[in-house]
Design a protein around this motif. Structure first.
Motif, PDB file in Angstrom:
ATOM      1  N   GLY A  49       0.887  -1.228   0.241  1.00 30.78           N
ATOM      2  CA  GLY A  49       0.298  -0.033   0.275  1.00 30.78           C
ATOM      3  C   GLY A  49       1.233   1.040   0.190  1.00 30.78           C
ATOM      4  O   GLY A  49       1.599   1.215  -0.452  1.00 30.78           O
ATOM      5  N   GLU A  50       0.031   2.393   0.066  1.00 29.33           N
ATOM      6  CA  GLU A  50       0.905   3.758   0.375  1.00 29.33           C
ATOM      7  C   GLU A  50       2.062   3.378   0.882  1.00 29.33           C
ATOM      8  O   GLU A  50       3.201   4.408   1.170  1.00 29.33           O
ATOM      9  CB  GLU A  50      -0.116   4.652   0.396  1.00 29.33           C
ATOM     10  CG  GLU A  50      -1.484   5.053  -0.125  1.00 29.33           C
ATOM     11  CD  GLU A  50      -0.358   6.001  -0.885  1.00 29.33           C
ATOM     12  OE1 GLU A  50       0.832   6.031  -1.310  1.00 29.33           O
ATOM     13  OE2 GLU A  50      -1.095   5.918  -2.384  1.00 29.33           O
ATOM     14  N   ASP A  51       1.804   2.901   2.378  1.00 27.15           N
ATOM     15  CA  ASP A  51       3.352   3.544   3.106  1.00 27.15           C
ATOM     16  C   ASP A  51       4.340   1.557   3.648  1.00 27.15           C
ATOM     17  O   ASP A  51       5.273   1.808   3.715  1.00 27.15           O
ATOM     18  CB  ASP A  51       2.567   2.810   5.190  1.00 27.15           C
ATOM     19  CG  ASP A  51       1.694   2.329   5.219  1.00 27.15           C
ATOM     20  OD1 ASP A  51       1.540   1.079   4.484  1.00 27.15           O
ATOM     21  OD2 ASP A  51       1.258   2.311   6.232  1.00 27.15           O
ATOM     22  N   ALA A  55      -1.904  -3.885   0.761  1.00 31.70           N
ATOM     23  CA  ALA A  55      -3.322  -3.572   1.042  1.00 31.70           C
ATOM     24  C   ALA A  55      -4.050  -3.228   1.437  1.00 31.70           C
ATOM     25  O   ALA A  55      -5.083  -3.199   0.949  1.00 31.70           O
ATOM     26  CB  ALA A  55      -2.896  -2.657  -0.762  1.00 31.70           C
ATOM     27  N   THR A  69      -7.070  -1.616   0.121  1.00 32.89           N
ATOM     28  CA  THR A  69      -6.661   0.326  -0.296  1.00 32.89           C
ATOM     29  C   THR A  69      -5.262   0.069  -1.385  1.00 32.89           C
ATOM     30  O   THR A  69      -4.439  -0.541  -0.904  1.00 32.89           O
ATOM     31  CB  THR A  69      -6.052   0.899   0.540  1.00 32.89           C
ATOM     32  OG1 THR A  69      -6.895   0.978   1.812  1.00 32.89           O
ATOM     33  CG2 THR A  69      -5.847   2.397   1.017  1.00 32.89           C
ATOM     34  N   PRO A  71      -2.908   1.397  -3.912  1.00 35.12           N
ATOM     35  CA  PRO A  71      -1.971   3.579  -3.961  1.00 35.12           C
ATOM     36  C   PRO A  71      -1.917   4.098  -5.292  1.00 35.12           C
ATOM     37  O   PRO A  71      -2.989   3.596  -5.926  1.00 35.12           O
ATOM     38  CB  PRO A  71       0.412   2.306  -3.692  1.00 35.12           C
ATOM     39  CG  PRO A  71      -0.552   1.086  -4.630  1.00 35.12           C
ATOM     40  CD  PRO A  71      -1.386   0.778  -3.825  1.00 35.12           C
ATOM     41  N   ARG A  72      -1.775   4.819  -4.642  1.00 35.35           N
ATOM     42  CA  ARG A  72      -2.261   6.086  -5.515  1.00 35.35           C
ATOM     43  C   ARG A  72      -1.115   6.076  -6.672  1.00 35.35           C
ATOM     44  O   ARG A  72      -1.938   6.493  -8.134  1.00 35.35           O
ATOM     45  CB  ARG A  72      -2.108   7.578  -5.187  1.00 35.35           C
ATOM     46  CG  ARG A  72      -3.785   7.535  -4.428  1.00 35.35           C
ATOM     47  CD  ARG A  72      -3.752   9.631  -4.420  1.00 35.35           C
ATOM     48  NE  ARG A  72      -2.333   9.547  -3.526  1.00 35.35           N
ATOM     49  CZ  ARG A  72      -2.211   9.904  -2.160  1.00 35.35           C
ATOM     50  NH1 ARG A  72      -3.370   9.384  -0.906  1.00 35.35           N
ATOM     51  NH2 ARG A  72      -1.279  10.231  -0.934  1.00 35.35           N
ATOM     52  N   ASP A  73      -0.241   5.427  -6.322  1.00 33.24           N
ATOM     53  CA  ASP A  73       0.788   5.658  -8.264  1.00 33.24           C
ATOM     54  C   ASP A  73       1.046   4.101  -8.465  1.00 33.24           C
ATOM     55  O   ASP A  73       1.443   3.650  -9.451  1.00 33.24           O
ATOM     56  CB  ASP A  73       1.984   5.743  -7.717  1.00 33.24           C
ATOM     57  CG  ASP A  73       2.629   4.918  -6.990  1.00 33.24           C
ATOM     58  OD1 ASP A  73       2.019   3.842  -6.176  1.00 33.24           O
ATOM     59  OD2 ASP A  73       2.947   5.050  -6.002  1.00 33.24           O
ATOM     60  N   ASN A  74      -0.422   3.577  -8.493  1.00 33.44           N
ATOM     61  CA  ASN A  74      -0.497   1.779  -8.846  1.00 33.44           C
ATOM     62  C   ASN A  74      -0.953   1.964 -10.596  1.00 33.44           C
ATOM     63  O   ASN A  74      -1.453   3.182 -10.870  1.00 33.44           O
ATOM     64  CB  ASN A  74      -1.936   0.628  -8.470  1.00 33.44           C
ATOM     65  CG  ASN A  74      -1.981  -0.417  -8.938  1.00 33.44           C
ATOM     66  OD1 ASN A  74      -0.937  -0.550  -9.208  1.00 33.44           O
ATOM     67  ND2 ASN A  74      -3.632  -0.400  -9.299  1.00 33.44           N
ATOM     68  N   CYS A  81      -5.139  -8.527  -4.815  1.00 28.09           N
ATOM     69  CA  CYS A  81      -5.963  -8.115  -3.400  1.00 28.09           C
ATOM     70  C   CYS A  81      -5.995  -9.086  -3.019  1.00 28.09           C
ATOM     71  O   CYS A  81      -8.082  -8.605  -3.970  1.00 28.09           O
ATOM     72  CB  CYS A  81      -5.846  -6.235  -3.260  1.00 28.09           C
ATOM     73  SG  CYS A  81      -6.418  -6.106  -1.842  1.00 28.09           S
ATOM     74  N   PRO A 196      -7.208   4.570  -7.004  1.00 30.54           N
ATOM     75  CA  PRO A 196      -7.501   4.788  -5.328  1.00 30.54           C
ATOM     76  C   PRO A 196      -8.737   4.953  -5.379  1.00 30.54           C
ATOM     77  O   PRO A 196      -9.718   5.091  -5.172  1.00 30.54           O
ATOM     78  CB  PRO A 196      -6.346   6.255  -6.442  1.00 30.54           C
ATOM     79  CG  PRO A 196      -5.476   6.099  -7.248  1.00 30.54           C
ATOM     80  CD  PRO A 196      -6.692   5.401  -8.486  1.00 30.54           C
ATOM     81  N   ASN A 198     -10.784   2.609  -1.334  1.00 31.83           N
ATOM     82  CA  ASN A 198     -10.894   1.909  -0.119  1.00 31.83           C
ATOM     83  C   ASN A 198     -12.121   0.991  -0.802  1.00 31.83           C
ATOM     84  O   ASN A 198     -13.029   1.568  -1.314  1.00 31.83           O
ATOM     85  CB  ASN A 198     -11.697   2.213   0.643  1.00 31.83           C
ATOM     86  CG  ASN A 198     -10.829   3.140   1.461  1.00 31.83           C
ATOM     87  OD1 ASN A 198      -9.551   2.930   1.272  1.00 31.83           O
ATOM     88  ND2 ASN A 198     -10.997   4.486   2.667  1.00 31.83           N
TER      89      ASN A 198
END
Length: 444
Positions: A49-51, A55, A69, A71-74, A81, A196, A198
């Motif tokens: 995920g983002e962090d 995810a 969730t 990541p936005r840059d996927n 998932c 991006p 949930n």
């Protein structure tokens, strides 16, 4: 064995056979409930995920509420998932699901995903190795989220072997068919590119359902019992053939005549029980039998029922009470007969006409959609409207029509109710018209 005793045993055997045939549909089903369970064994498979953490994670494990969730840059077309149930303790010995017919699931999907994939892995030493988790045969089915309303039945015959798995492992044709004899995992994941946001899923129920004794085995056992009985009877009579040949011929002739008469009487009473004596259309019981047969045939031939079982036309003669009050019940009966004749001539040879009650008729159009049915309803309506009833004392007769078709997995009562609501709308619009039902009861 005298005739009386033989006939008693034969009747008892026939009665026992009929009971056994009816009993088959009431045999208890075997169920393997995976969730909810006190001791489930499951895991997530997800990309970062983002962090950097996975995810996929629990929102509320007690309620089996999990979230993905991405990541936005996927930028990948498929972001891994999934939620997976382990059906093995050592990765080799899984669960034999070959004796189950379908999967019952109840889950809620919250997010933008349009499809959910259900996938299983089957371990077979002919092509699988413990070292390679991907070597288990991958069989899956994609289900639209819109179909996952309430408890959903997924036929195991819908699961297909993934082409990418066949190509990746270079599987020979002999092992290319679906297998369910040693399932090690059952997974639920998202099959499309994920934007991006949930993606939540709440799992309420997962269970496999099958028959302890299949219908084929049950009927084969009945047939075998009859064959054994016939064989034993034949052996006994062969031993006594020299002494009782003339008597045996008489018994056989009597039994043949009795069986023919019994069949004739059975056919007679079967017709009486399913046909309306006034209009010669099917009665409500007869229509119920036809509906049950069509639904069962559709499920057997097309799995989850992606093809329409039938379209339904509900017909109500306008102001029929006024006809009875002003002209008498004899005239009313003749009008019912004439309307039934008009409908019967308009529909096809493979369609079914029934008298639902009073002045209400029902038409079943197998394998037809409501668009066809509304055209058929208009054809019938115009025929009724254009017919001169009671020529010696002319009477104008019209009818109102409600049309629907059975949606996938829908109960007949709901299909009928939607048509009935459409019929009431036709009445409200001034009668002598046809209205097509909405696909949702709450849209009316």
């Amino acid at each position: 064995m005298n005739d009386k005793r033989f006939n008693s045993i034969l009747l008892l055997a026939i009665a026992a056979t009929l009971i056994a045939l009816l009993l088959q549909q009431y045999l208890p089903q075997k169920r393997l409930t995976l969730l909810p369970s006190n001791t489930p064994s499951y895991f997530f498979h997800a990309g970062p995920g983002e962090d950097g953490s996975p995810a996929a994670f629990w929102v509320d494990e007690r309620k089996l509420h999990w979230r993905c969730t991405p990541p936005r840059d996927n930028t990948t077309p498929y972001f891994p998932c999934s939620f997976n149930l382990l059906l093995t303790n050592d990765g080799l010995r899984g669960t034999d699901l070959s004796g189950y017919s379908y999967l019952n699931v109840k889950l809620r999907v919250i997010g933008k995903s349009r499809k959910i994939r259900f996938a299983m892995r089957n371990f077979n030493p002919a092509y699988s190795t413990p070292e390679d988790a991907n070597s288990g045969k991958f069989i899956s089915v994609n289900i639209p989220v819109g179909d996952l309303q309430g408890e959903t039945r997924i036929e195991l015959s819908e699961f297909k072997v993934a082409d990418w798995w066949l190509d990746q492992l270079n599987i020979p044709r002999i092992h290319a068919q679906p297998e369910r004899s040693n399932i090690t995992t059952l997974g639920i994941d998202y099959t499309e590119s994920m934007e991006p946001g949930n993606y939540d899923m709440i799992i309420e129920k997962i269970e496999f359902v099958g028959e302890w004794v299949s219908a084929e085995t049950w009927y084969l056992a009945i047939l075998t019992a009859w064959l054994l009985g016939i064989f034993s009877y034949a052996i006994i009579h062969l031993i006594r053939l020299r002494e009782q040949s003339r008597h045996d011929v008489q018994v056989i002739n009597t039994l043949n005549q009795y069986t023919t008469e019994l069949r004739r009487e059975t056919d007679k009473f079967r017709r009486l029980s399913t046909v309306d004596p006034l209009t010669q259309a099917y009665n409500r019981f007869g229509i119920d039998q036809i509906v049950s047969t069509m639904i069962a045939l559709n499920e057997r031939e097309s799995g989850a029922g992606t093809n329409p079982d039938f379209a339904l036309i509900l017909i109500d003669i306008d102001h029929f009470k006024r006809i009875n009050d002003r002209r008498g019940h004899d005239t009313g009966d003749r009008v019912l007969q004439a309307v039934a004749t008009i409908i019967a001539k308009a529909i096809g040879r493979k369609d079914y006409l029934g008298r639902w009650g009073g002045e209400e008729f029902i038409v079943l159009l197998p394998n037809k959609r409501k668009e066809f049915a509304i055209a058929m309803a208009e054809k019938i309506r115009l025929s009724i409207d254009g017919t001169l009833f009671e020529p010696d004392n002319p009477l104008a007769v019209t009818a109102s029509f409600g049309v629907s078709d059975r949606l996938p997995g829908e109960e007949f009562n709901d299909t009928f109710k939607r048509a009935d609501i459409a019929l009431y709308q036709a009445k409200a619009q001034g009668r002598n018209c046809s209205v097509m039902a909405s696909d949702r009861l709450d849209d009316h």
